[in-house]
Every structure is written in C-alpha cells, then in structure tokens.
Enzyme design. Sequence first.
Site, PDB file in Angstrom:
ATOM      1  N   SER A   1       0.833  -1.202   0.000  1.00  0.00           N
ATOM      2  CA  SER A   1       0.000   0.000   0.000  1.00  0.00           C
ATOM      3  C   SER A   1       0.871   1.258   0.000  1.00  0.00           C
ATOM      4  CB  SER A   1      -0.900   0.028   1.237  1.00  0.00           C
ATOM      5  OG  SER A   1      -1.779  -1.067   1.259  1.00  0.00           O
TER       6      SER A   1
HETATM    7  N1  SAH Z   1      -1.131  -4.772   3.981  1.00  0.00           N
HETATM    8  C1  SAH Z   1      -0.403  -5.041   2.747  1.00  0.00           C
HETATM    9  C2  SAH Z   1      -1.235  -4.666   1.535  1.00  0.00           C
HETATM   10  C3  SAH Z   1      -1.204  -5.753   0.525  1.00  0.00           C
HETATM   11  S1  SAH Z   1      -2.377  -5.625  -0.805  1.00  0.00           S
HETATM   12  C4  SAH Z   1       0.956  -4.356   2.741  1.00  0.00           C
HETATM   13  O1  SAH Z   1       1.247  -3.589   3.660  1.00  0.00           O
HETATM   14  O2  SAH Z   1       1.754  -4.632   1.850  1.00  0.00           O
HETATM   15  C5  SAH Z   1      -3.708  -6.603  -0.203  1.00  0.00           C
HETATM   16  C6  SAH Z   1      -3.386  -8.027   0.150  1.00  0.00           C
HETATM   17  O3  SAH Z   1      -4.613  -8.642   0.560  1.00  0.00           O
HETATM   18  C7  SAH Z   1      -2.850  -8.899  -0.993  1.00  0.00           C
HETATM   19  O4  SAH Z   1      -1.647  -9.501  -0.589  1.00  0.00           O
HETATM   20  C8  SAH Z   1      -3.962  -9.936  -1.207  1.00  0.00           C
HETATM   21  O5  SAH Z   1      -3.478 -11.211  -1.610  1.00  0.00           O
HETATM   22  C9  SAH Z   1      -4.612  -9.983   0.172  1.00  0.00           C
HETATM   23  N2  SAH Z   1      -5.984 -10.473   0.214  1.00  0.00           N
HETATM   24  C10 SAH Z   1      -7.007 -10.224  -0.650  1.00  0.00           C
HETATM   25  N3  SAH Z   1      -8.130 -10.852  -0.251  1.00  0.00           N
HETATM   26  C11 SAH Z   1      -7.824 -11.510   0.913  1.00  0.00           C
HETATM   27  C12 SAH Z   1      -8.553 -12.355   1.805  1.00  0.00           C
HETATM   28  N4  SAH Z   1      -9.839 -12.678   1.602  1.00  0.00           N
HETATM   29  N5  SAH Z   1      -7.905 -12.845   2.888  1.00  0.00           N
HETATM   30  C13 SAH Z   1      -6.596 -12.566   3.115  1.00  0.00           C
HETATM   31  N6  SAH Z   1      -5.861 -11.788   2.311  1.00  0.00           N
HETATM   32  C14 SAH Z   1      -6.456 -11.264   1.212  1.00  0.00           C
END
Ligand code: SAH
Length: 220
Positions: free
Chosen positions: A69
């Site tokens: 993010s």
């Molecule tokens: N908090 C992360 C943001 C990653 S983007 C950071 O700081 O880098 C969002 C993430 O959510 C992705 O890795 C994606 O695979 C995950 N994601 C999407 N749907 C999800 C779900 N139902 N359960 C767990 N993770 C999920």
Amino acid sequence: MFMSKYIDSYQHKGLRKKLVDLLIEKGITDEAVLAAINAIPRHFFLDSAFDKIAYEDRAFPIGEGQTISQPYTVAYQTQLLQIKKMDKVLEIGTGSIYQATVLAEIGARVYTIERQKKLFEAQKNYFFKSKYPNIKFYFGDGFEGLPTFAPFDKVIITAAAPFIPPKLVEQLKVGGMMVIPVDEGDAQRMLRLTKQSDGSMKEESFEQFSFVPMLTGKNG
Ligand code: SAH
C-alpha cells in the site's frame, strides 16, 4: 549471505524523513504513526530494484498481482485505528508485511492473514522473527477471520471489500474498531466502524482510496 538490500543507509533515512514530512503535509497528525514510518526501512519490503524509489508516496508491485500500500494509505488507516500498545489487532491482507510492521512498531499484537500462498511463504525470512515477535502470520481467507483468537480490539482490512464481512464484525470487541475500504465502483470509501454495546456498529465515512480486491478463498 551478505544482503545489501538490508542496509539502512543515511540516504534511506533522509528519504524516509522527507516521506514523513510529506505525510504531515497531507494531514497525518498521529505522532506514533509518524514515528513508526520514520523507523521502518520500507525498502526492506520491496525488491531491490525499487531501492531508490521506495520512499515515494506510491504503491508498488510485490508479486502475485498484489501491491504494497501507498505510505499515505498505511498512515491514514493506522491513524483511524487509534492503536494503543498491546492492542490485539487483526489484519486482512498481509502482502508485503509493511502495514503489519507499522502496527507492531507502535506496540500492537498483530494477527495477519494472507490468502496467496506465495506471499504467505515469502514472509518467513529475515528480521521479523527476532525484531517483531508480536506479529503472527496465518494463511487463510480473511472473510473468515481468526475465530480461535477472537475477540480483537481492532480489525484492519487492506484490500477492497465488496461488503462488510459479518464474521469480522462478530470477532470485534465491544468498543473495538474496524477500518475497512468498501467498494464504490472504481474506488473505495474508507469506513471506520465502532462496535456498540448492543452489538450494532457506529459508522463513520472518510476519504476514497484505491485498493486491490479482497477475494474469497485461498490461493495455493
Ligand atoms: N497490507 C499489505 C497490503 C497488501 S495488498 C501491505 O502492507 O503490503 C492486499 C493483500 O490482501 C494482498 O496480498 C492480497 O493477496 C490480500 N488479500 C485479498 N483478499 C484476501 C482475503 N480474503 N484474505 C486474506 N488476504 C487477502
């Protein structure tokens, strides 16, 4: 093996301070959030190809079609959560672990779930285990939450939710807060939900953001 990626140089620290100044200009005021962002080497969470641009206020690819993010988004969500030391926090979407580390640096006990096996496995390296024993990693579907460890003081969703997942509402303490970007077509509205003593949720609405989608089920 010597890994140059994990060197935090004066140049990195200088760029990070500039990023913190930018976040202040954009309206972030929570000192604990700003201090955490100032302390955490964001370039550790990215491929070394991003070394020179890791402190730009942008999202970057982390593989599997996912992103780390934008720092402003991380700061914004963390500030809305009003994290206190020892808060038990559930994060949906571990991704690069950057957001989880910001929460852990502030002193929260973090339970983070990732649905992409490759990203979950990539998390088993370097300094986390020693420096942040207060982050626990789970492979699973965030829509289900972690009933075994509930209730939580705070819940943070870092992917675009199609709706407010009822099981995550259940797993929140009374007085607890959930920060969640909910779909509104091309963008998502950031909501903060506070659980009331009668079980209902007080809803506050904030800015719009753009996240990768929250998907059901596990992958891998
Ligand atoms: N908090 C992360 C943001 C990653 S983007 C950071 O700081 O880098 C969002 C993430 O959510 C992705 O890795 C994606 O695979 C995950 N994601 C999407 N749907 C999800 C779900 N139902 N359960 C767990 N993770 C999920």
